[in-house]
Scaffold this motif. Structure first.
Motif, PDB file in Angstrom:
ATOM      1  N   VAL A   6      44.029  42.312  39.644  1.00 16.47           N
ATOM      2  CA  VAL A   6      43.578  40.995  39.192  1.00 16.47           C
ATOM      3  C   VAL A   6      42.743  40.358  40.295  1.00 16.47           C
ATOM      4  O   VAL A   6      43.164  40.289  41.447  1.00 16.47           O
ATOM      5  CB  VAL A   6      44.782  40.084  38.845  1.00 16.47           C
ATOM      6  N   ALA A   8      40.405  36.755  40.998  1.00 18.26           N
ATOM      7  CA  ALA A   8      40.261  35.395  40.472  1.00 18.26           C
ATOM      8  C   ALA A   8      39.713  34.482  41.556  1.00 18.26           C
ATOM      9  O   ALA A   8      39.747  34.808  42.738  1.00 18.26           O
ATOM     10  CB  ALA A   8      41.624  34.872  39.995  1.00 18.26           C
ATOM     11  N   SER A  35      46.297  36.941  34.763  1.00 18.19           N
ATOM     12  CA  SER A  35      44.930  36.433  34.898  1.00 18.19           C
ATOM     13  C   SER A  35      44.688  35.246  33.976  1.00 18.19           C
ATOM     14  O   SER A  35      44.055  34.264  34.362  1.00 18.19           O
ATOM     15  CB  SER A  35      43.903  37.537  34.668  1.00 18.19           C
ATOM     16  N   ALA A  51      38.933  34.564  36.116  1.00 14.95           N
ATOM     17  CA  ALA A  51      39.839  35.662  36.488  1.00 14.95           C
ATOM     18  C   ALA A  51      39.489  36.869  35.635  1.00 14.95           C
ATOM     19  O   ALA A  51      39.064  36.726  34.490  1.00 14.95           O
ATOM     20  CB  ALA A  51      41.291  35.270  36.264  1.00 14.95           C
ATOM     21  N   VAL A  53      40.504  41.395  35.170  1.00 14.37           N
ATOM     22  CA  VAL A  53      41.309  42.554  35.539  1.00 14.37           C
ATOM     23  C   VAL A  53      40.383  43.757  35.652  1.00 14.37           C
ATOM     24  O   VAL A  53      39.591  44.022  34.746  1.00 14.37           O
ATOM     25  CB  VAL A  53      42.390  42.836  34.468  1.00 14.37           C
TER      26      VAL A  53
END
Length: 76
Positions: A6, A8, A35, A51, A53
């Protein structure tokens, strides 16, 4: 290293790299939930505006597996 990473941050900027790393998970469901939960929160002292992934088992580009979005009611 776990499969789903993740990333962000408060402001999106190209090539932020590992400085935007937040956490890692074994499953997409866990990573996507985290996220999405980050959006609008203040984990770093500033509101998290984005955010996503990354799936680290999809070389060579390590494609985005999930992109978190603002809920309609929470858009700035």
């Amino acid at each position: 290293m776990k499969r789903f990473q993740v990333f962000a941050g408060q402001y999106y900027y190209p090539q932020g790299g590992w400085e935007d790393w937040h956490s890692e998970y074994d499953t997409m469901a866990e990573a996507a939930a985290v996220s999405q939960a980050l959006i609008g929160k203040e984990p770093w002292g500033g509101k998290c505006n984005w955010a996503h992934v990354a799936d680290f088992e999809k070389p060579p580009t390590y494609g985005l597996a999930y992109v978190a979005k603002y809920p309609e009611k929470a858009k700035p």
